[in-house]
Design a protein around this motif. Structure first.
Motif, short mmCIF file in Angstrom:
data_model
loop_
_atom_site.label_atom_id
_atom_site.label_comp_id
_atom_site.label_asym_id
_atom_site.label_seq_id
_atom_site.Cartn_x
_atom_site.Cartn_y
_atom_site.Cartn_z
N ASN A 16 3.39 12.51 2.16
CA ASN A 16 3.11 12.36 3.78
C ASN A 16 1.60 12.29 4.03
O ASN A 16 0.86 12.67 3.44
N CYS A 17 1.58 11.28 4.79
CA CYS A 17 0.27 10.85 5.40
C CYS A 17 -0.43 12.00 6.22
O CYS A 17 0.49 12.58 7.27
N PRO A 18 -1.45 12.57 6.04
CA PRO A 18 -2.08 13.67 6.83
C PRO A 18 -2.34 13.24 8.32
O PRO A 18 -2.31 14.26 9.22
N GLU A 19 -2.29 12.19 8.69
CA GLU A 19 -2.46 11.48 10.01
C GLU A 19 -0.97 11.41 10.93
O GLU A 19 -0.87 12.09 11.91
N CYS A 20 -0.17 10.62 10.36
CA CYS A 20 1.11 10.56 11.05
C CYS A 20 2.32 11.24 10.51
O CYS A 20 3.33 10.99 10.74
N TYR A 21 2.24 11.79 9.05
CA TYR A 21 3.07 12.36 8.33
C TYR A 21 4.22 11.58 8.01
O TYR A 21 5.35 12.06 7.69
N ASN A 22 4.08 10.22 7.97
CA ASN A 22 5.20 9.18 7.53
C ASN A 22 4.89 9.25 5.80
O ASN A 22 4.06 9.37 5.50
N THR A 23 6.01 9.08 5.18
CA THR A 23 6.22 9.33 3.64
C THR A 23 6.23 8.00 3.18
O THR A 23 6.05 7.82 1.90
N ASN A 24 6.32 6.73 3.85
CA ASN A 24 6.24 5.49 3.44
C ASN A 24 5.02 4.70 3.47
O ASN A 24 4.98 3.52 2.96
N GLY A 25 3.87 5.22 4.24
CA GLY A 25 2.84 4.33 4.46
C GLY A 25 1.79 4.55 3.45
O GLY A 25 0.86 3.38 3.58
N LEU A 26 1.62 5.50 2.64
CA LEU A 26 0.56 5.50 1.93
C LEU A 26 0.05 4.65 0.69
O LEU A 26 1.37 4.25 -0.05
N GLN A 27 -1.00 3.95 0.65
CA GLN A 27 -1.38 3.10 -0.50
C GLN A 27 -2.72 3.26 -1.30
O GLN A 27 -3.71 3.40 -0.31
N LEU A 28 -2.60 3.61 -2.32
CA LEU A 28 -3.94 3.77 -3.22
C LEU A 28 -4.30 2.55 -3.92
O LEU A 28 -3.65 2.04 -4.51
N THR A 29 -5.80 2.34 -3.66
CA THR A 29 -6.13 0.96 -4.12
C THR A 29 -7.36 1.25 -5.06
O THR A 29 -8.13 2.00 -4.57
N PHE A 30 -7.34 0.57 -6.21
CA PHE A 30 -8.46 0.77 -7.04
C PHE A 30 -9.18 -0.41 -7.10
O PHE A 30 -8.72 -1.77 -7.11
N LYS A 31 -10.53 -0.61 -6.85
CA LYS A 31 -11.32 -1.75 -6.74
C LYS A 31 -12.32 -1.65 -8.06
O LYS A 31 -12.80 -0.54 -8.00
N GLN A 32 -12.95 -2.77 -8.38
CA GLN A 32 -14.13 -2.77 -9.35
C GLN A 32 -15.15 -3.88 -8.86
O GLN A 32 -14.92 -4.91 -8.19
N LYS A 33 -16.27 -3.48 -8.94
CA LYS A 33 -17.44 -4.43 -8.34
C LYS A 33 -17.94 -5.45 -9.17
O LYS A 33 -17.60 -5.58 -10.49
N TYR A 34 -17.91 -6.70 -8.57
CA TYR A 34 -17.91 -7.84 -9.20
C TYR A 34 -19.36 -8.46 -8.52
O TYR A 34 -19.59 -8.60 -7.33
N ILE A 35 -20.16 -9.09 -9.37
CA ILE A 35 -21.35 -9.82 -8.81
C ILE A 35 -21.47 -10.92 -9.15
O ILE A 35 -21.08 -11.39 -10.54
N GLU A 36 -21.62 -11.99 -8.52
CA GLU A 36 -22.05 -13.69 -8.63
C GLU A 36 -23.38 -13.66 -8.26
O GLU A 36 -23.68 -13.78 -7.02
N THR A 37 -24.08 -14.54 -8.93
CA THR A 37 -25.51 -15.13 -8.63
C THR A 37 -25.36 -16.50 -8.81
O THR A 37 -24.10 -17.09 -9.55
#
Length: 115
Positions: A16-37
């Motif tokens: 359940n989303c703590p804001e809207c209490y919907n069970t279908n909307g939560l998404q967990l995203t893992f991101k990694q830092k990328y550096i380009e010079t």
């Protein structure tokens, strides 16, 4: 120097989303830092995690997490394997390294010839 976060893994959560209490909307995203010079590209060990509700369009911060969300987050974090940290040199860097090497070799040859 251009730093950005690249998405490595996205997981849909059935909590359940703590804001809207919907069970279908939560998404967990893992991101990694990328550096380009101008000389290299690099993936670092630095990772971030965010939970976002697609239904109410809000970020869910750790202060708002329920015990269920914390449990699922801990499980997903253990299952997550980031990309290995790596650095890749671009053409410009290889040209600088090779030209510097050639200059050193020329200096050694000239030093030997003038002795």
């Amino acid at each position: 120097m251009d730093e950005k976060l690249i998405t490595i893994k996205e997981v849909a959560l059935n909590n359940n989303c703590p804001e809207c209490y919907n069970t279908n909307g939560l998404q967990l995203t893992f991101k990694q830092k990328y550096i380009e010079t101008s000389l290299y590209k690099s993936i670092t060990n630095e990772t971030t995690q965010t939970i976002y509700c697609r239904t109410c369009h809000s970020d869910i911060f750790p202060v708002m997490w329920t015990e269920d969300i914390e449990r699922v987050f801990a499980y997903q974090q253990k299952a997550f394997t980031p990309k290995k940290a790596s650095t890749k040199l671009k053409k410009k860097a290889w040209l600088l390294i090779s030209s510097f090497g050639v200059l050193i070799i020329i200096g050694i040859v000239l030093a030997i010839l003038y002795k």
